[in-house]
Scaffold this active site. Sequence first.
Site, PDB file in Angstrom:
ATOM      1  CG  ASP A   1      -1.916  -1.371   1.334  1.00 57.81           C
ATOM      2  OD1 ASP A   1      -2.142  -1.601   0.546  1.00 57.81           O
ATOM      3  OD2 ASP A   1      -1.683  -1.493   2.175  1.00 57.81           O
TER       4      ASP A   1
ATOM      5  CG  ASP B   1      -0.263   4.997   6.760  1.00 55.81           C
ATOM      6  OD1 ASP B   1      -1.787   6.047   6.942  1.00 55.81           O
ATOM      7  OD2 ASP B   1      -0.370   4.143   5.947  1.00 55.81           O
TER       8      ASP B   1
ATOM      9  CD  GLU C   1      -0.688  -2.352   7.004  1.00 58.78           C
ATOM     10  OE1 GLU C   1      -1.447  -0.501   7.722  1.00 58.78           O
ATOM     11  OE2 GLU C   1      -1.287  -2.849   6.181  1.00 58.78           O
ATOM     12  CD  GLU C   2       2.348   1.857   8.193  1.00 58.84           C
ATOM     13  OE1 GLU C   2       3.038   2.125   6.848  1.00 58.84           O
ATOM     14  OE2 GLU C   2       0.911   1.476   7.315  1.00 58.84           O
TER      15      GLU C   2
ATOM     16  CG  ASP D   1      -2.814  -1.443  10.683  1.00 59.21           C
ATOM     17  OD1 ASP D   1      -1.874  -0.763  10.295  1.00 59.21           O
ATOM     18  OD2 ASP D   1      -3.496  -1.831   9.409  1.00 59.21           O
TER      19      ASP D   1
ATOM     20  CG  LEU E   1      -3.883   6.543  11.345  1.00 50.65           C
ATOM     21  CD1 LEU E   1      -4.012   6.115  12.320  1.00 50.65           C
ATOM     22  CD2 LEU E   1      -2.549   7.315  10.479  1.00 50.65           C
ATOM     23  CG  ASP E   2      -7.146  -0.743   8.584  1.00 49.59           C
ATOM     24  OD1 ASP E   2      -5.842  -0.908   8.239  1.00 49.59           O
ATOM     25  OD2 ASP E   2      -7.946  -0.275   8.808  1.00 49.59           O
TER      26      ASP E   2
ATOM     27  CD  GLU F   1      -5.166  -5.389   8.861  1.00 49.04           C
ATOM     28  OE1 GLU F   1      -4.796  -3.987   8.636  1.00 49.04           O
ATOM     29  OE2 GLU F   1      -5.775  -6.065   7.219  1.00 49.04           O
TER      30      GLU F   1
END
Length: 340
Positions: free
Chosen positions: A82, A88, A111-112, A130, A132-133, A289
């Site tokens: 993404d 994020d 996630e980052e 995560d 900032l989803d 998540e």
Amino acid sequence: MQRSINKANTPSIETSRIAQPIGSTLDRFIKSNQDQFAYASGELSQLLRDIALASKVVNREVNKAGLIDIMGAVGSQNMAGDDQQKLDVLANIRFTRALAKGGEVCALVSEEADTFADLNNEGKYVIAIDPLDGSSNIDVNVSIGTIFSIYRRKSPAGTPIQQEDILQRGADQVAAGYVLYGSSTMMVYTTGHGVNGFTYEPTLGEYFLSHPDMRMPADGKVYSINEGSANSFAQPVKEYVQYCKDQKYTARYIGSLVADFHRNMLKGGIYIYPATAKDPNGKLRLIYECNALAFVAEQAGGKATNGSMRILDIVPESLHQRTAFYVGSKNMVDKSGSFA
Ligand code: AFP
């Protein structure tokens, strides 16, 4: 002359109408429930407080995002491919810093980042987050969220982090939750003894218990799925969506998992991100998540599967593993499974 004190006429501080009680702060609640933890040493409590603190900072950044130049993409991509939005990146830094300073966490999966971050090797907990989803919603002022999942490490403190510390089943979580940056900001979490929700009071800078012992309705009338991808759904998913329409259910899809989940948590409903032709394993990530929300859902009386198997029973094989995700009101998730 001695005056007698008439107790019946003395207004009670507890019940006074002059100032309504504002309830328990998150801090006080965590402290008073600490004994419920399997390892009641106070470290998990501190970890939850660190998450709350970082979320307040992120909340501040999210709130002023429209005012200053921190909106928009930063120009790189994260592990999932993404576009990374600036917020994020910022949220990842805020949570990592708070958790590193707290000292309770030995490894952080985000996630980052492509691999886990080593924090304090003496720390007893592993966290998957995560930060900032729903980041594609940032630029358009739609609710976004943080999702977190906490595990007890398996290897002894002070030794190198092992795969078994990181790749644990969701059923091994000791705590999990989310923060919703919405029309108000809420932190919702479980330590395996029910689910409690706290609303942030920005002028006091505190979370207050607003949703004690949250229960997800067993049934609902809302289905949340990206029907734009309907052509690439498998036949059972198409049939279930048709069933929802036949039942005259309402479609609600924000495209921001925490927001969709939270609505269904309060009102009843099902959220589905199925396997599609484009994403044969679904889109959402198991470790940071789905596991957390599955744990919250189950603790609130709801259910979460990958279409056939309980999410919390899946043994992860890699950090950024994806899974199909069916979560929400128990009877609705059961019904969706009957089409498989
Ligand atoms: P972004 O973080 O890229 O906005 O993705 C959000 C998300 O992970 C989840 O929050 C949404 O429910 C889902 O993806 C939306 O995906 P689709 O746009 O494919 O429906």
